[in-house]
Design an enzyme around this catalytic site. Structure first.
Site, short mmCIF file in Angstrom:
data_model
loop_
_atom_site.label_atom_id
_atom_site.label_comp_id
_atom_site.label_asym_id
_atom_site.label_seq_id
_atom_site.Cartn_x
_atom_site.Cartn_y
_atom_site.Cartn_z
CD GLU A 78 36.85 43.80 -12.07
OE1 GLU A 78 36.73 42.90 -12.92
OE2 GLU A 78 36.89 45.01 -12.35
CG ASP A 79 34.78 39.66 -15.52
OD1 ASP A 79 35.00 40.88 -15.28
OD2 ASP A 79 34.55 39.22 -16.66
CE LYS B 238 36.79 38.22 -19.80
NZ LYS B 238 36.76 37.01 -18.97
CE LYS C 1 66.87 45.90 -9.98
NZ LYS C 1 68.25 46.40 -9.86
CD GLN C 2 65.50 45.78 -5.03
OE1 GLN C 2 66.00 46.02 -6.11
NE2 GLN C 2 66.22 45.44 -3.96
CD1 TRP D 297 71.52 46.88 -0.88
CD2 TRP D 297 70.11 46.44 0.80
NE1 TRP D 297 70.33 46.48 -1.44
CE2 TRP D 297 69.44 46.21 -0.43
CE3 TRP D 297 69.42 46.23 1.99
CZ2 TRP D 297 68.12 45.78 -0.50
CZ3 TRP D 297 68.09 45.82 1.93
CH2 TRP D 297 67.47 45.60 0.68
CG ASP D 298 72.69 42.31 -1.50
OD1 ASP D 298 72.65 43.33 -2.19
OD2 ASP D 298 73.52 41.40 -1.66
CB THR E 74 27.59 43.38 -21.90
OG1 THR E 74 28.75 43.78 -21.15
CG2 THR E 74 26.34 43.62 -21.07
CE LYS F 144 37.32 48.26 -13.00
NZ LYS F 144 36.24 47.27 -13.23
CB SER G 268 30.95 49.22 -14.61
OG SER G 268 31.03 49.01 -16.01
CB ALA G 269 35.79 50.51 -17.27
CG ASP H 123 33.60 44.80 -13.69
OD1 ASP H 123 33.18 45.91 -14.07
OD2 ASP H 123 34.16 43.99 -14.44
CG LEU H 124 27.51 45.86 -15.61
CD1 LEU H 124 26.39 45.31 -14.73
CD2 LEU H 124 27.12 47.19 -16.23
CG ASP H 125 30.78 42.40 -19.60
OD1 ASP H 125 29.77 41.70 -19.72
OD2 ASP H 125 31.77 42.32 -20.35
#
Length: 1004
Positions: free
Chosen positions: A958-959, A834, A611-612, A367-368, A806, A934, A903-904, A798-800
């Site tokens: 987020e960090d 993380k 896949k794509q 098809w491409d 922490t 996450k 936060s998790a 997020d927290l930390d």
């Protein structure tokens, strides 16, 4: 390809300057021989000749004819109705480039000689291959070989070679043995399903003949019954060489020529090789004789000059330039050259995924061809685009037969992979189920008609293809009363081959909608402008107006799945219900290794992993009338779950990235696509170049950075300029006109080089161009593509690492636990935790455990760690807030924004109380109720829902990289706090929370 182009191998010397018109190689690594044979291949749409050396033998070298293939049976243990029974397989044909070299009675073997100097170059401007090699033989003789080669575009199935040998210090007899050799088989391709299988038996050789005037042999493919004859003739100066003898035996014919060499003298042999395919032996002989006589009479110089003229004509209308990046300019020209030379140009032969540079993918068309390669040809060589579509018209009857195999009583269904028109895929979930092949061909027809205004093509071929393929959609779907009468399409597979047999694949439905509308428009045009032709066609196809009305109703009622909560288009009815992919996307080595090589298809099918490009592909090909914000959210979501295991993916993501304002990502994806083969990024260029990826790089320049879109048969541009370039330019052909576009820091200049006046659109503004007149306008405002500032109703943190630190407390708690159970734990392992919840973090730590732990034991360990952590944070207080946090939260509340915490950590509420900011938040996620950690977006979606704010009106902070992915997957923009390199996917990265100024990100 940098190491291969420059001096790193068997010869050494100064680094060669880069010529953007020439791919130059001054070293030769034996381990890279097969790759280089693909890169330096020559072709003309009918014949492809890999870049091996005339005087050397390589098991991976070969020559191919587009019209020659074998037909092999497909063996099943359980064959069901409609399964493909055989597959077409490209096989190497008689190899005609060979010229053996003898000094005295010893043959020169390059692998035994010392290489003194080497240079090979592919001249993209002239379409010629040139090679010089100086060697010292084991006997101490020094000679220089100069080989030139062209495969003329104007002479199908003809190869011309000029081969010279000069003596540097050798004196004595020289023998050149020019031969054609049969008996070659397809190179064994291993178990990699991306490449294909071995072609099995080689072609049978018969009819050998050689004499002083020439040599020839014939071949037959036993399965397909295709026969060919290959012949050679020569031209040389009588005082250079003399004919000695000819031989014809053991699937090989040869002619021997002898000369006397002395230092400073050179001898030259011009060799012409032609192929004739099909018909009886007598007709093949006539065609072969004519081709060789004409070539020999013309001589190499005239053939090479004709090739240069043909390339000059092409580049005159397809030139491109990059100011400040010669390597990319060269790569783009290299890609475009390969597209031109391997595309089917006679209206009979197809355009294979690997072109004519190798037998990868068994020489199949997919098809491409229409989705990627044909658009490039439509804008640069429309006559080639027309020929490509005529190949599909030639195989229309086979598509009708395939439709009957798939139980469709009327219409035509083109196969997923083919050479001669029949379905060649044994795996129907990712093969025959990909009905979108019909829509891709319709897309190609529509684009060609818009770009050429070739209404005769519509009359003679295009309309019939559009009608017959459109008939399939009402049979593959129905008006679903459970969805309010929407038209739904069932059990199909979209471009993403990691998700198969689904209902309402967004790409398929969207492209089917365009296909149906195009077919209706063709019906109306023919009915009004050429009624007699319409009556004849309707009668022959038994097509009535009621059926065409059905197409219109289906298009208007087409179901296009959209998730209101995420604000994104759903890939299909069930995709978003699956869990995210839980395993690493790539191998531990960091090398790109496709998942399909290591995981059972069912494992892939059960997860959200692509896949794509699938939805993203639809938004590029059919993205008109869709809000930019929806495109951006869909891009962000699917980028997070896409592996780009297909070379088709990066260019599509790059084009949409540029459109939605992700300039850095647009550049990265473009760079990945432009050098797929030059750098062998997917480690399979050995088996041929990637035609669609090459086309994708050109589309990335013109549609991505140039912003080209075709709307209502008019050209629309919205050019942007990558930071790495000073400028760029490209030429287009459009409805008999030639248009030049140049982009620089000072603006965009449009010049209509020739043709009648033309109306185009620049950044939404209509612009009337007159022939020869240049018009310069400013670049489209960058602010239009910025993510920030934006309308926003909520911030989700997020927290930390964002509000407090922490991390050391967590590290000490995990370290204590790991030491107690005898498991190694270091800062590198800690980095992987993380943004990950407690249970998932424990699983990461236990990867190094000598013995497995039961679920109960894991729960106990998690609780023990939590106890250590709680003890660690016992003395936390307001003094542990990061600077700027309290002021930011107060400013956000004053601005009327809602605040959420994602936060998790299950200790987040207690920690917020200690920090003295619990009352600042409108909602704090209950980590115990979040099922998926996450980078799954569940926690951010939950917080947005509880805040009562749509995801697109939230901003996540987020960090951790996993958190950035989760935010994007939730359909939100992301601000990263910390290392810009580690958080490169964020929409903005700040060194710390104190740098977050609300007015920079939130508009009122």
């Amino acid at each position: 390809m940098a190491d291969a182009i420059h001096d790193t191998g068997r010869t050494q010397g100064a680094r060669a300057p880069l010529d953007p018109w020439r791919l130059r190689q001054t070293s030769c690594e034996p381990a890279q021989r097969a790759r280089d044979e693909s890169l330096f291949a020559l072709a003309n749409g009918s014949l492809g000749v890999r870049g091996g050396f005339e005087e050397d033998d390589s098991p991976s070298d070969g020559s191919f004819l587009a019209a020659v293939f074998e037909k092999n049976p497909i063996h099943y243990h359980e064959r069901l109705a409609g399964f493909a029974r055989s597959t077409d397989t490209r096989v190497p044909v008689a190899e005609g480039k060979g010229i053996g070299l003898w000094l005295g009675d010893r043959r020169v073997h390059l692998d035994q000689a010392e290489w003194l100097q080497f240079e090979r170059s592919l001249d993209l401007r002239r379409g010629a291959l040139d090679r010089r090699l100086s060697i010292r033989t084991p006997e101490g003789h020094r000679i220089e070989i100069h080989a030139e080669r062209v495969v003329p575009l104007a002479q199908p199935a003809l190869l011309a070679i000029r081969f010279s040998v000069a003596s540097l210090d050798y004196e004595g007899p020289l023998t050149l043995v020019s031969f054609i050799e049969g008996g070659r088989q397809a190179v064994e391709q291993g178990d990699d399903p991306r490449i294909g299988v071995s072609g099995g038996q080689g072609m049978e050789t018969f009819g050998l003949h050689a004499d002083a005037h020439g040599a020839q042999l014939s071949q037959r493919a036993s399965g397909s019954g295709i026969e060919l004859t290959c012949g050679q003739t020569h031209r040389f100066a009588a005082d250079d060489l003399s004919f000695v003898e000819a031989q014809a035996q053991d699937a090989r014919v040869e002619q021997r020529f002898r000369a006397s060499l002395r230092p400073g003298r050179a001898v030259t042999l011009e060799k012409f090789v032609a192929y004739a395919v099909g018909g009886d032996e007598a007709r093949r002989q006539d065609r072969l004789r004519t081709a060789l006589q004409e070539a020999t009479a013309a001589g190499f110089d005239k053939l090479a000059a004709g090739q240069a003229d043909a390339l000059a004509d092409f580049w005159r209308h397809a030139e491109l330039s990059i100011d400040g990046d010669a390597a990319t300019e060269q790569a783009l020209r290299f890609n475009l050259f390969h597209l031109l030379q391997s595309a089917g140009r006679n209206g009979v032969d197809g355009t294979a995924a690997k072109g004519l540079t190798g037998e990868g993918y068994e020489g199949h068309c997919f098809w491409d061809t229409e989705a990627f390669v044909l658009p490039v040809m439509a804008f640069t060589a429309p006559e080639v685009a027309r020929a490509m579509l005529l190949y599909r018209y030639r195989t229309l009857e086979a598509a009708r037969a395939h439709a009957r195999e798939m139980n469709h009583p009327v219409g035509a269904l083109y196969p997923w992979r083919t050479i001669d028109g029949g379905e060649g895929s044994a795996h129907y979930p990712s093969g025959s189920a990909a009905y979108h092949i019909n829509a891709a061909i319709a897309y190609g027809i529509g684009l060609y008609l818009e770009s050429s205004d070739d209404l005769d093509f519509l009359d003679q071929a295009g309309a019939e293809m559009l009608f017959e393929t459109a008939r399939i959609w009402p049979q593959a779907g129905h008006f679903n009363p459970r969805r309010g009468g929407a038209f739904c399409i069932h059990e199909v597979t979209g471009p993403d081959e990691y998700t198969t047999l689904v209902n309402n694949n967004y790409y398929t439905n969207r492209m089917a909608q365009r296909h149906l509308r195009c077919a209706v428009a063709a019906w109306r045009w023919l009915s009004g402008e050429r009624p007699q032709r319409m009556r004849e066609l309707s009668e022959r196809l038994q097509l009535e107006a009621q059926e065409v009305e059905l197409w219109q109703r289906a298009a208007d009622a087409m179901y296009l799945p959209y998730d209101q909560a995420l604000g994104i288009f759903e890939q299909d009815d069930g995709f978003l219900d699956k869990p995210r992919w839980p395993f690493p996307l790539h191998g531990a080595s960091g090398e790109h290794r496709p998942l399909l090589l290591d995981y059972h298809p069912l494992t892939l099918y059960r997860h959200q992993v692509c896949k794509q490009a699938d939805v993203v592909m639809a938004l590029v090909l059919a993205g008109e009338e869709i809000e930019l914000s929806r495109k951006r959210r869909s891009f962000d979501y699917y980028e997070a779950v896409t592996t780009h295991d297909s070379t088709l993916s990066a260019p599509v993501f790059g084009i949409l990235a540029g459109e939605v304002g992700h300039a850095d990502k647009a550049w990265r994806y473009f760079h990945d696509s432009v050098r797929v083969d030059l750098d062998d990024l997917h480690r399979n260029t050995d088996h041929g170049v990637h035609m669609a990826a090459m086309a994708g790089s050109w589309l990335g320049l013109v549609q991505g950075f140039g912003g080209l879109r075709v709307r209502e048969s008019q050209l629309h541009f919205a050019p942007s300029l990558p930071q790495a370039w000073n400028g760029y330019g490209f030429d287009l052909r459009w409805r008999g006109r030639s248009l030049r576009v140049d982009v620089s820091r000072t603006g965009v200049t449009y010049v209509l080089r020739d043709g009648e006046a033309l109306t185009i659109h620049h950044a939404g503004r209509a612009l009337e161009l007159q022939p020869g007149q240049a018009q310069t306008l400013a670049l489209a405002p960058e602010a239009a593509s910025e993510v920030f500032p934006r309308l926003c109703q909520a911030l989700i943190f997020d927290l930390d690492g964002v509000l407090t630190d922490t991390a050391h407390s967590h590290y000490r708690a995990w370290k204590r636990l790991a030491d107690e159970i005898g498991v190694p734990f270091d800062p590198q392992t800690n980095e992987r935790l993380k943004g990950v919840d407690r249970a998932a973090s424990l699983d990461i730590i236990l990867e190094s455990a000598a013995t497995p732990f039961t679920a109960e034991a894991k729960r106990a360990l998690a609780e023990r760690k939590n106890g250590y952590y709680v003890a660690e944070i016992e003395n936390f207080g307001p003094q542990d807030l990061f600077p700027g946090v309290r002021e930011l939260l107060e400013a956000a509340r004053a601005a009327g924004l809602k605040l959420g915490l994602a936060s998790a950590s299950r200790n987040a509420p207690a920690l917020l109380r200690k920090l003295g900011i619990e009352d600042r938040f409108d909602y704090i996620a209950d980590a115990a109720r979040i099922a998926r950690a996450k980078p799954d977006p569940e926690i951010f979606l939950t917080v947005a829902r509880e805040l009562g704010v749509a995801p697109e009106r939230c901003i996540g902070v987020e960090d951790a990289a996993a958190g950035i992915v989760a935010i994007h997957a939730a359909g939100m923009p992301a601000i990263g706090i910390g290392d810009a390199h580690a958080l490169g996917q964020a929409d903005a990265v700040l060194p710390d929370i104190a740098a977050l100024r609300l007015e920079d990100f939130v508009s009122t």
